[in-house]
Motif scaffolding. Sequence first.
Motif, short mmCIF file in Angstrom:
data_model
loop_
_atom_site.label_atom_id
_atom_site.label_comp_id
_atom_site.label_asym_id
_atom_site.label_seq_id
_atom_site.Cartn_x
_atom_site.Cartn_y
_atom_site.Cartn_z
N HIS A 1 -6.22 -7.30 -4.31
CA HIS A 1 -6.59 -6.14 -3.49
C HIS A 1 -8.05 -5.77 -3.73
O HIS A 1 -8.80 -5.49 -2.79
CB HIS A 1 -5.68 -4.97 -3.82
N GLY B 1 0.79 -1.22 0.00
CA GLY B 1 0.00 0.00 0.00
C GLY B 1 0.82 1.27 0.00
O GLY B 1 0.30 2.35 0.29
N CYS C 1 -4.32 3.03 -3.30
CA CYS C 1 -4.67 1.99 -2.33
C CYS C 1 -5.56 2.50 -1.20
O CYS C 1 -5.98 1.72 -0.34
CB CYS C 1 -3.39 1.38 -1.73
#
Length: 250
Positions: A93, A20, A42
């Motif tokens: 993600h 991230g 992110c």
Amino acid sequence: MSGSVAWAAADPYATALRTGRGPLFLRRTDGWLLPLEVERWCGRPDPVDLAVLDRCEGAVLDVGCGPGRLVAELAARGRTVLGIDVSDAAVEHTTGLGGPVLRRSVFEALPGEGHWDTVLLMDGNIGIGGDPAALLGRVAGLLRPGGLLIAETAPVDVDERAQVEVVDVTAGPQGRGAPFPWARLGTPALLRRARGAGWRRVAQWSADGRCFAALRTRHASSTAQPPKSTAVISSQRVRKPSGDRPVASR
């Protein structure tokens, strides 16, 4: 190696998405560096992102969705949405955020071709493949007649194509990915290319140092048809990723 595969294989990119944080850059062969905003990608959608999503119509395809902040936000709003990305880390993600996602290039077969209401090319993704004309043609084939493209452009008047690589300048030789073709377009360059390909400009704007253009395909339609395979892409409930199928199920 194709641009999409090279980007997917860029280990510094995968590492940055999984942690991230950067620093991460695109580096041209002449050494010029373009910072990549990993922390913003992110994080949660910021006010500029949310204003873009408010402009989206109907079913939305997010091309090069990255870690999935926009896909997840649209899904949380109950919208029909699908993210696509060539990066395993991006797919993982996005899945973790609850966003429907498919690990695939925009130039491969996709669900709902010719029926999407909106396509997003955010975070500089007008550069995918290094050939904006080819990408605009492909997006036109994904959208329904009169469909909407929202593209984020470079904040300067630029029109360039180059070989680049993803680099983490703090990681030494291990912090370099494979080279791939990329493009950078400012809004004027995008609008010139779009006019030549039959697109119609709807709007252009800037906010917080970021620039955007909204375009429509040549032929408008009075009724928008729902995407094919809507049952596969509209659910909020996710499962383990598969290489060939969207990370979503009914």
